[in-house]
Design a protein around this motif. Structure first.
Motif, mmCIF file in Angstrom:
data_model
loop_
_atom_site.group_PDB
_atom_site.id
_atom_site.type_symbol
_atom_site.label_atom_id
_atom_site.label_comp_id
_atom_site.label_asym_id
_atom_site.label_seq_id
_atom_site.Cartn_x
_atom_site.Cartn_y
_atom_site.Cartn_z
ATOM 1 N N UNK A 1 33.105 14.094 -20.452
ATOM 2 C CA UNK A 1 33.215 13.751 -19.111
ATOM 3 C C UNK A 1 34.751 13.957 -18.579
ATOM 4 N N UNK A 2 34.574 14.365 -17.329
ATOM 5 C CA UNK A 2 36.027 14.769 -16.876
ATOM 6 C C UNK A 2 36.504 13.664 -16.237
ATOM 7 N N UNK A 3 37.880 13.796 -15.814
ATOM 8 C CA UNK A 3 38.380 12.764 -14.959
ATOM 9 C C UNK A 3 39.228 13.447 -13.960
ATOM 10 N N UNK A 4 38.836 12.874 -12.614
ATOM 11 C CA UNK A 4 40.036 13.440 -11.491
ATOM 12 C C UNK A 4 40.499 12.027 -10.675
ATOM 13 N N UNK A 5 41.663 12.416 -10.683
ATOM 14 C CA UNK A 5 42.487 11.291 -9.960
ATOM 15 C C UNK A 5 42.877 11.881 -8.485
ATOM 16 N N UNK A 6 42.372 11.215 -7.508
ATOM 17 C CA UNK A 6 42.383 11.761 -6.229
ATOM 18 C C UNK A 6 43.934 11.904 -5.382
ATOM 19 N N UNK A 7 44.770 10.712 -5.983
ATOM 20 C CA UNK A 7 46.282 10.778 -5.492
ATOM 21 C C UNK A 7 47.152 11.229 -6.354
ATOM 22 N N UNK A 8 46.928 11.635 -7.495
ATOM 23 C CA UNK A 8 47.623 12.398 -8.368
ATOM 24 C C UNK A 8 47.023 13.752 -9.004
ATOM 25 N N UNK A 9 47.834 14.652 -9.595
ATOM 26 C CA UNK A 9 47.437 16.035 -9.676
ATOM 27 C C UNK A 9 46.811 15.918 -11.253
ATOM 28 N N UNK A 10 45.913 15.032 -11.323
ATOM 29 C CA UNK A 10 45.047 15.160 -12.875
ATOM 30 C C UNK A 10 43.783 15.435 -12.681
#
Length: 189
Positions: free
Chosen positions: A94-103
């Motif tokens: 499962x992938x993870x994305x943070x909207x406010x951070x470059x991850x």
């Protein structure tokens, strides 16, 4: 049970630390990103709602899905909790994305990889700080854990002397309010 199509999806997770805080801003960002399903956690006395919401999220997502949060700290109260959650997601594909951070763990660019590795180093550093502070606190207070002895050293010496004089173990155990086995252990030491 909720029916899910075979398509991969963006699954949001929003969390706040107190009951008074509002989830609206996080939910708006998650919906704008494309999350149709959003799990929500609010801090309570025993963090039950946060834990339950995160566990429900982890049960729901499947390989290929992307968990979306506004900031990485939404996944836990400490860096180590965040990393445990991140490891769980990675293990399950499962992938993870943070909207406010470059991850974005779906990307294989140098910045994304570096951010995840830096988080690992910071988690280890945080753990070392906690261990050091705990040890310093124990040393400062003299409290290294465990139950406090029922008998002082002078009482133990008195029991040994009285045993030598022929007093019974049962009588001494009643007098000092300890078990006969404790008196027996003292006699053997």
């Amino acid at each position: 049970m909720t029916y899910r199509s075979s398509l991969m999806e963006f699954v949001g997770y929003a969390r706040v630390s107190t009951q008074q805080q509002d989830l609206t801003q996080q939910i708006d960002k998650l919906e704008a990103y494309g999350c149709k399903k959003i799990f929500k956690g609010k801090h309570s006395g025993k963090e039950a709602t946060n834990k339950e919401a995160l566990e429900a999220l982890l049960k729901y997502v499947r390989e290929g899905d992307t968990v979306v949060v506004t900031k990485l700290d939404r996944l836990g109260r400490s860096l180590s909790q965040v990393l445990v959650c991140l490891d769980t997601l990675v293990e399950r594909g499962v992938n993870l994305v943070t909207i406010d951070q470059p991850i974005d763990t779906n990307k294989s660019d140098a910045l994304s990889k570096a951010m995840v590795q830096l988080l690992g180093m910071f988690a280890e550093l945080e753990r070392n700080f906690i261990v050091t502070r705990t040890q310093e606190g124990k040393a400062a207070t003299g409290n290294y854990g465990g139950r406090k002895p029922k008998l002082s050293e002078s009482q133990r010496l008195e029991i040994k002397n009285r045993l030598k004089k022929g007093h019974s173990k049962m009588q001494l155990s009643k007098e000092f309010g300890v078990s006969r086995a404790t008196i027996l252990n003292i006699s053997r030491s």
